[in-house]
Structure formats: C-alpha cells, structure tokens
Design a protein around this motif. Structure first.
Motif, PDB file in Angstrom:
ATOM      1  N   LEU A   1      63.812   1.472 -18.197  1.00  0.00           N
ATOM      2  CA  LEU A   1      62.608   0.979 -18.859  1.00  0.00           C
ATOM      3  C   LEU A   1      61.454   1.973 -18.763  1.00  0.00           C
ATOM      4  O   LEU A   1      60.373   1.721 -19.298  1.00  0.00           O
ATOM      5  CB  LEU A   1      62.181  -0.366 -18.249  1.00  0.00           C
ATOM      6  CG  LEU A   1      63.077  -1.557 -18.563  1.00  0.00           C
ATOM      7  CD1 LEU A   1      62.662  -2.764 -17.743  1.00  0.00           C
ATOM      8  CD2 LEU A   1      63.058  -1.894 -20.044  1.00  0.00           C
ATOM      9  N   GLN A   2      61.669   3.073 -18.093  1.00  0.00           N
ATOM     10  CA  GLN A   2      60.610   4.071 -17.931  1.00  0.00           C
ATOM     11  C   GLN A   2      60.581   4.975 -19.161  1.00  0.00           C
ATOM     12  O   GLN A   2      60.996   6.129 -19.134  1.00  0.00           O
ATOM     13  CB  GLN A   2      60.822   4.867 -16.646  1.00  0.00           C
ATOM     14  CG  GLN A   2      60.700   4.019 -15.391  1.00  0.00           C
ATOM     15  CD  GLN A   2      60.925   4.808 -14.122  1.00  0.00           C
ATOM     16  OE1 GLN A   2      60.968   6.027 -14.124  1.00  0.00           O
ATOM     17  NE2 GLN A   2      61.063   4.114 -13.001  1.00  0.00           N
ATOM     18  N   LEU A   3      60.075   4.429 -20.249  1.00  0.00           N
ATOM     19  CA  LEU A   3      60.052   5.108 -21.538  1.00  0.00           C
ATOM     20  C   LEU A   3      58.621   5.165 -22.051  1.00  0.00           C
ATOM     21  O   LEU A   3      57.841   4.240 -21.839  1.00  0.00           O
ATOM     22  CB  LEU A   3      60.917   4.356 -22.552  1.00  0.00           C
ATOM     23  CG  LEU A   3      62.402   4.176 -22.158  1.00  0.00           C
ATOM     24  CD1 LEU A   3      63.055   3.125 -23.036  1.00  0.00           C
ATOM     25  CD2 LEU A   3      63.137   5.502 -22.272  1.00  0.00           C
ATOM     26  N   THR A   4      58.279   6.239 -22.749  1.00  0.00           N
ATOM     27  CA  THR A   4      56.933   6.347 -23.297  1.00  0.00           C
ATOM     28  C   THR A   4      56.853   5.794 -24.716  1.00  0.00           C
ATOM     29  O   THR A   4      55.780   5.424 -25.171  1.00  0.00           O
ATOM     30  CB  THR A   4      56.468   7.821 -23.301  1.00  0.00           C
ATOM     31  OG1 THR A   4      57.400   8.605 -24.036  1.00  0.00           O
ATOM     32  CG2 THR A   4      56.367   8.351 -21.883  1.00  0.00           C
ATOM     33  N   SER A   5      57.970   5.720 -25.423  1.00  0.00           N
ATOM     34  CA  SER A   5      57.982   5.240 -26.803  1.00  0.00           C
ATOM     35  C   SER A   5      58.055   3.713 -26.839  1.00  0.00           C
ATOM     36  O   SER A   5      58.939   3.109 -26.222  1.00  0.00           O
ATOM     37  CB  SER A   5      59.176   5.827 -27.556  1.00  0.00           C
ATOM     38  OG  SER A   5      59.424   5.121 -28.751  1.00  0.00           O
ATOM     39  N   THR A   6      57.147   3.087 -27.581  1.00  0.00           N
ATOM     40  CA  THR A   6      57.162   1.631 -27.713  1.00  0.00           C
ATOM     41  C   THR A   6      58.443   1.164 -28.386  1.00  0.00           C
ATOM     42  O   THR A   6      59.043   0.161 -27.980  1.00  0.00           O
ATOM     43  CB  THR A   6      55.942   1.160 -28.523  1.00  0.00           C
ATOM     44  OG1 THR A   6      54.754   1.555 -27.842  1.00  0.00           O
ATOM     45  CG2 THR A   6      55.947  -0.356 -28.683  1.00  0.00           C
ATOM     46  N   ARG A   7      58.876   1.884 -29.400  1.00  0.00           N
ATOM     47  CA  ARG A   7      60.097   1.483 -30.112  1.00  0.00           C
ATOM     48  C   ARG A   7      61.320   1.537 -29.196  1.00  0.00           C
ATOM     49  O   ARG A   7      62.141   0.612 -29.180  1.00  0.00           O
ATOM     50  CB  ARG A   7      60.309   2.385 -31.334  1.00  0.00           C
ATOM     51  CG  ARG A   7      59.252   2.209 -32.436  1.00  0.00           C
ATOM     52  CD  ARG A   7      59.347   3.330 -33.461  1.00  0.00           C
ATOM     53  NE  ARG A   7      59.097   4.629 -32.850  1.00  0.00           N
ATOM     54  CZ  ARG A   7      59.298   5.793 -33.454  1.00  0.00           C
ATOM     55  NH1 ARG A   7      59.760   5.810 -34.690  1.00  0.00           N
ATOM     56  NH2 ARG A   7      59.033   6.941 -32.841  1.00  0.00           N
ATOM     57  N   GLU A   8      61.441   2.614 -28.452  1.00  0.00           N
ATOM     58  CA  GLU A   8      62.584   2.735 -27.540  1.00  0.00           C
ATOM     59  C   GLU A   8      62.499   1.700 -26.426  1.00  0.00           C
ATOM     60  O   GLU A   8      63.517   1.125 -26.019  1.00  0.00           O
ATOM     61  CB  GLU A   8      62.626   4.145 -26.956  1.00  0.00           C
ATOM     62  CG  GLU A   8      62.936   5.220 -27.976  1.00  0.00           C
ATOM     63  CD  GLU A   8      62.862   6.617 -27.381  1.00  0.00           C
ATOM     64  OE1 GLU A   8      62.670   6.731 -26.149  1.00  0.00           O
ATOM     65  OE2 GLU A   8      62.979   7.599 -28.147  1.00  0.00           O
TER      66      GLU A   8
END
Length: 802
Positions: free
Chosen positions: A221-228
């Motif tokens: 869950l450590q993602l910068t993209s909202t979509r991803e």
C-alpha cells in the motif's frame, strides 16, 4: 497524459538542477563527497499524476553538512540554497518564451518560514519532533525525482507509515477535511471539483486513509499514485468491488474534467465555468451533448465519491443503549449495578445481571481510570455500542461478556479503540463471531490486531491460492531483512489472519470441516516451508526465500492426515538426503532453529506447538535423520505403532524431490506383507495399553468405546494388513475415503464401511464444534452419538474380530 506531464516535469527539474549546480560549482567549487541536491516531488508530481497546468511541489534536501572545495568555499547549506534558488528561477521565471512550470516550495519543513534546503538530519529531526499530522498526508506522495532516494525513503517512510495499524489517524483526517471544506466554503468554492464535496480531494482521502492506517504493515500500500493505491485497496478487499469501480470511474472523470478546465485558458483551476460559451466548450471537450448533460454525469460521479467518503468518515449515531447507559460513564454518578441491570434488560438483554456487574467493575477499575482522555472518550462511546451489538445476537449476555473481555484486552492501545469506535460494522462482526465461538472471541482478545481483518468486505469464501500467498509472504519477509523479532511476528500475524478468515467462513457454514482441515493443513505447510528457508539462511546464507536442497519436513498425525484443527500442534520429523551428509551438524541446527521459530513466545504469540517424538528412536533419537538411516530404522527396528503412524505421514515442506523419495519409501513399507494375526494382536494390545495409561473419562469422545481412536486404529490396521494386495489403500486420503475404498474392494462389508465413514464425519464435526468453544475434550451426554459409536464398534469387530 498525466504520466507524460510528470515525465516532462522530472526532465525539466533535473536539467535545471544540473545547470544550476554547474554554475555555482564554477564559482564556489564542488561540494565535499561529490554531493548533489536531492529534489523530492510532492503532490501530483510525486504521485505521477501531474496536470498540464499544475504547479510542481518540490522539497530540496542535501545529505550532510560540509564545505565546497573552491577558493571561495561555502557550506553545503549555503551552496545548495544557491543551487535551489537558481533552479527555481530557471523553471519558473517568466521570459519572452514563457515559463516551464510554476514552483511551490511550501511543503518543505516549516513551510515558507523554513530554510529553502534542509539536510537529511534536519529533515529527520523535523518529522520526528515538529511535523504536524497533515504532513503525513502530504509526504505520502513524496518521491525523490533527482538523486538517489534510499536515504530519504528511510527517513520519510517511518513518519508516514506507522508500524501499527493507525486507526487513530481517522480523527486527524476528518479534521483536515473539515478545515479544507470550511476554507472552500469561505472562498465560495463549493463548485470546485477538487476541494468541493465529492471532488478529487475526497476521492484521494478515501484511498489514502487505508494507506496511512495500514501501510506500515502492508508495503504493497506504500504507493504514491492514487490510481495504483485504489487498485491495491480493492485487491485487498478493503472496499467493496462496486465501490472501487465507482471511485475509479469518478477519479478518472474528475481528472479528465480538470485537464479540460485547465486547457481552456492555461490556468491552474478546478472551478466550473459560469460563462455559457465556456461551458459549451468544456461540455464538447468532455464528449457530452451539452452543459446540463455534463453536469448530470458529474453529479453522479460526485455522489459516488461522497457516498464512499461518508461511509469511511461519518461518525456513528448514538443508539438507544447510549441513552440507557448514560449513567455508566457520568462523572457525577457512581455506577449503579441495579440501575444498569434495569437499563440492559430494557435493551432486550435476557440475562443482564452478570453483564451489569462486569460493566460496573470495569468503569471502577484502575485500568479504565488510567486510560488517556482520548481513549476514555472512545471507550465511553464503545461500551453502549457493544451492548447494542450484543443484543442483536441470540446469546446476548454471553456475547456482551466476551466483548467486554475484548475491550479490556485492548487496554491502552488507542488505535484499536479507534477502529471499533469509527467502524460500527467491525464491532458488529466481532459481536457475531463472539456469539458463535468462544475460541474466536479469545483469539480477537489475545490479538486485537486481527480486528483489522473485520474491516475487509464480507464475501463468500473461495479456496485460497496458497502459491500466491506464499509469494506474498516471501516478499513481506524479504522486506524485513534479518530482523528476527519482526519476522517472527510477521509469520504469526500471517497465520492468525488466515485462521480468522477461515473461522469466519466456518462459522458462516461456507466451509465444511474436512475442507477447513485441508486449508489449515495447507497453511501449516506454507509456514513450515517459509520458516525452513529463513532458518537455513543463518547456516548456509542465501536470501532465505527458498528451503535448502536435500532437506525435508515430514508431517505425521493430524498434520500428515490433513486433519488439523484451529489449535492443533504439529507432529514433524526432519530428514536429509545422503548427499548432504557433510552438512549433518548444520542441518541439525537448522531443524532446532525451525522448532524455535515455531514454538517461541513473542508478542504475536506462538506460531505452532510441535511434537518431535515420532522421529526414529523417539525423544532419545537424533533431531535429524539421514534418509538411509530413516529407511533402515523403519525397515528393521520400528514398532508396529510407528508403522501405524506412517499411514498418515506425508511430505510437508522442503526439497520436493526428497519428499517424493519419502512417499515411495512410505508406500513400500506399508505394502510389505505382514503376519496379519500378529499385526491385529499388536494393534489391539497397543489400544488396551493406551486405555490403561490415559485413564480417560469413559465419556471422552476421543478415548471412549467406539470413539475416535477406535476408528483410527481400525483404519490403520486395514492399511497395514491389506495394502500388499490392495495398493489403493496406500494413498494418504484420510479415514473417510479409505473406509469407502475398503468397502468398494470388499475388504469390509460396504454397509459397515459406509456407516463407519459417516460416523467419522459426525465425530469430527462434534470435536470441531467443541474446539470452537475452547473445550479441551468432548464429554458425551448419555445417548449422544450412540448410533455413530455403534457403527465404529461394528467396524472394529469386522477388522479385529473383537
């Protein structure tokens, strides 16, 4: 489009920084240690979702203090400040050719009042001691776009993603959203598709809530993209699939509309137009028939976003019990047990007296009084809500007591109080589990972190993809390096999470007992395999993700027969291939380490209790046996009861090729011709010896006449006596299948075999029901399971003639 705009911004920033650095270095010399300015992209740039007219949010950093090497030396701080200022000018200053991007530096430490450039040490000190809660939200999208990012990530990630489940954050996010909404209303921006109701910001909040709460324990869950991130949230079942789809469509629509609003006049705006010509142009650009049609579609998407947002952020409304139990937490009143009993009876609780006593005792206790103000406020809301949830269950009073056990067990861990307080559906599901299983209630009380599993959307059970789960767990373990304590806790949480998932399916009637045992056995196999790889790493190196060659774990008993229950221990034996003879001592240490990893008590409890006594020569034998030594022992010195145990043995973990050799040997040993009269006499003698030594209660289902052990001994006798003529009995398929095969082969009359097979299922079901309520043994009532026990006795007479 957003990817292209982001890539353009990264190239522009990189080029500007290199040019600015070269200019300054020519005058002041190069920084020590060949340092370079680190640039962190924040906001949409960090998330890889930049608009064509967006500002770029940047933070400038450098690694450490020092001085440049030229004749006009500067400190690193001064040098990189000059580099940063020049880079901003190159990007943002307006020339005859226009400008590249507007630059916003306000997200740096201390904002506009802070230094333009910070060292990594200064950044860490700021995040640890002075950063405000909303800055976690801002740094979630932080991504180094110029320079190496590992050191920055090591500082920022612990700040953004906490190691615990941070449900206490919800109040901060709610407050942040409220202030954004208030500011939007003050400025008349209610039609702003970014900060207005149902807009881009609420869509992002609905996703980033899960990232901030759970990201510290789930690196995926450590993602910068909202979509991803939205896709990852959906994959984990944290939001219903239909809501994920609605948010994905809404976010895509809102971002497309945002682009077109900004294309119109190259302005950074998210406000809907008011001029008719402007509206018509935007509607056409969006592919809508006219402005009203576009508004209708926009409203549908904004409604979907608001619904999702409100489902996560709206507060619980007080129910009837809240008023009835106001006396419980009124500082002016002492808890009145009789009054509480009357109030509880009024809510529909059938036997309120013990609940009233527990409630009164709890609010008088030192544990309650020592809670922080925030925790006590949440508990004061939780107690009435828990009573309401309990009343909805058939065993209301019993459920209420078990929920109070859970609340007491949480103690001062505010995040779990926040979870139960903020998510009424989690409290309701916990009540439902507690009502139906004392064991499940105790599992939640021992490990409140499992409450997080109840936030996942309810769905019908589907068979687990254990290969995928194995890959997922291996990745999580790899991210923890050689931190043994955290690895052990990760393994325990992985097991508990799956056990709870299986228990929910079990209690909902979606998972029959034998299918449940198959799943629990597959879970044990997976964990044995992972633990074996990690234990071998200390002896032989490697990544710890794969078990060592020529080494295997063999399961016996319930593990071997795929009959594991929730609290079953593991009967295991360690074998190694003769090619690893030179490593025998090291492999013995690997086995000891495996046993330690399984049985050690950590904050996450015990992974499994183990029993190693079924190895050659029992407790006095070597911890690990070479395959030739195991073959020799089983062929020449093993007792009949050891061959009985072999009927339910199987390869569980390690080198699959050695596992195949073990299975070949097992079948060879079981199929060996035997003196059948002597065999039956020895098995009967062992059965009588067990009765004499155990001295169990005659009502105990396991040991009773016609009970579980009688059935198992009969099946084992059939396998040992008949496999030489009927190899179909060699398959380790469980008692139910083997009994039917014995009937089909004519070894036992089919009616006797079928009745015993059905009896076996009934005995398993009764034992399983007892385990769900923490009963160590099943003491039968008079006449209970009488027909089934009689079926087992008939089988015993057919097999043993006695």
């Amino acid at each position: 489009m957003v990817s292209t705009a982001t890539a353009l911004a990264e190239i522009a920033v990189g080029s500007a920084v290199r040019a600015a650095h070269a200019e300054q270095a020519e005058v002041y010399g190069e920084p020590a240690r060949d340092e370079r300015l680190l640039v962190v992209g924040m906001g949409k740039l960090g998330g890889g979702e930049l608009n064509v007219s967006s500002d770029i949010d940047l933070v400038f950093l450098h690694r450490a203090e020092g001085d440049t090497g030229g004749p006009r030396a500067l400190s690193h701080h001064e040098f990189f400040t000059r580099v940063g200022k020049r880079a901003i000018a190159l990007i943002a200053d307006v020339t005859d050719a226009g400008f590249v991007f507007r630059v916003d530096m306000r997200l740096r430490p201390f904002g506009d009042a802070g230094p333009l450039v910070s060292s990594l040490a200064a950044l860490e000190n700021y995040l640890v001691g002075q950063a405000r809660p909303w800055e976690r939200y801002a740094w979630l999208k932080g991504r180094v776009i110029n320079g190496p990012g590992e050191e920055v990530d090591a500082i920022v990630r612990p700040f953004v993603y906490r190691r615990y489940l941070d449900y206490g954050l919800l109040e901060s996010l709610r407050d942040l959203h409220g202030r954004i909404q208030a500011e939007a209303n003050r400025r008349g921006r209610s039609d702003d598709i970014k900060v207005g109701a149902g807009g881009i910001r609420e869509c992002e909040f609905a996703v980033q809530l899960f990232q901030l709460v759970r990201g510290g324990r789930d690196a995926g869950l450590q993602l910068t993209s909202t979509r991803e991130a939205l896709a990852a949230v959906g994959e984990r079942g944290l939001v219903p699939p239909e809501r994920v789809a609605a948010l994905r469509l809404a976010y895509a629509f809102l971002r497309r509309l945002e682009h077109r609003l900004q294309y119109y006049d190259d302005q950074q705006t998210q406000a809907l137009p008011v001029e008719p010509a402007h509206r018509a142009a935007i509607a056409e650009a969006m592919g809508s028939a006219d402005w009203p049609a576009l508004l209708a579609e926009l409203d549908r998407h904004r409604d979907a976003v608001q619904e999702a947002f409100n489902a996560l952020f709206e507060r619980r409304t007080a129910g009837g019990a809240s008023a009835l139990l106001a006396r419980l937490t009124d500082p002016q009143l002492s808890p009145d047990e009789e009054g509480l009993e009357e109030d509880l009876r009024g809510t529909g609780l059938a036997d309120p007296r013990p609940v009233a006593e527990r409630l009164a005792a709890f609010v008088r206790s030192r544990r309650y009084r020592s809670l922080s103000g925030a925790s006590r406020t949440r508990v004061d809301r939780l107690l009435p809500a828990a009573m309401e949830a309990a009343v909805r269950e058939e065993t209301g009073s019993q459920t209420a007591i078990r929920l109070l056990d859970l609340i007491e067990a949480i103690d001062r861990r505010e995040s779990y109080f926040a979870l139960l307080d903020e998510y009424p559906q989690v409290l309701a599901r916990a009540a439902h589990l507690a009502a139906r299983s004392r064991w499940a209630a105790r599992l939640l009380a021992r490990h409140p972190i499992l409450l997080d599993e109840l936030t996942r959307t309810a769905a019908s059970f589907t068979a687990t993809d254990w290969a995928e789960e194995r890959r997922h767990l291996a990745g999580e373990c790899a991210s923890l390096g050689e931190d043994t304590e955290r690895l052990m806790d990760q393994l325990r949480h992985f097991k508990q999470r799956h056990v709870l998932r299986l228990a929910i399916a079990d209690l909902e009637g979606e998972l029959p007992v034998m299918a449940l045992s198959d799943e629990l056995s597959a879970l044990a196999d997976l964990l044995l395999d992972v633990v074996l790889g990690l234990a071998a790493r200390a002896m032989f190196g490697g990544d710890g993700l794969s078990p060592p060659e020529g080494f295997a774990v063999v399961g016996y008993g319930k593990l071997g027969g795929k009959e594991l229950g929730y609290g079953s221990d593991l009967d295991i034996v360690f074998l190694f291939d003769e090619s690893r003879r030179a490593d025998a001592e090291k492999l013995s240490r690997v086995a000891q380490r495996v046993n330690t990893w399984l049985t050690s008590h950590t904050s996450g409890g015990v992974l499994y209790e183990t029993d190693l006594r079924l190895r050659p020569d029992g407790a006095s034998g070597l911890m690990v046996s070479s395959f030739p030594a195991f073959r020799d022992y089983q062929s020449t010195r093993a007792w009949t009861w050891e061959h009985q145990a072999l009927t339910r043995a199987r390869f569980c973990a390690g080198d699959a090729r050695l596992g195949e050799r073990f299975e070949e040997l097992r079948r060879e040993l079981l199929a060996a011709p035997r003196d059948e009269a002597k065999l039956r006499a020895e098995i009967l003698a062992m059965r009588e010896k067990m009765r004499a030594e155990v001295k169990a209660d005659p009502r105990d289902l396991k040991h009773a006449d016609g009970g579980v052990i009688d059935l198992e001994f009969a099946v084992q006798a059939l396998v040992l006596a008949e496999s030489c003529r009927h190899p179909q009995l060699l398959d380790n398929k469980g008692n139910h299948t083997l009994l039917h095969r014995a009937g089909e082969l004519g070894i036992v009359p089919m009616p006797v075999a079928a009745a015993a097979a059905d009896a076996y299922l009934a005995l398993r079901a009764r034992t399983h029901a007892a385990s769900l309520n923490d009963e160590d043994s099943v003491l039968l009532a008079e006449g209970e399971l009488a027909a089934e026990r009689e079926a087992v006795k008939r089988l015993r007479r057919e097999v043993f003639g006695a």
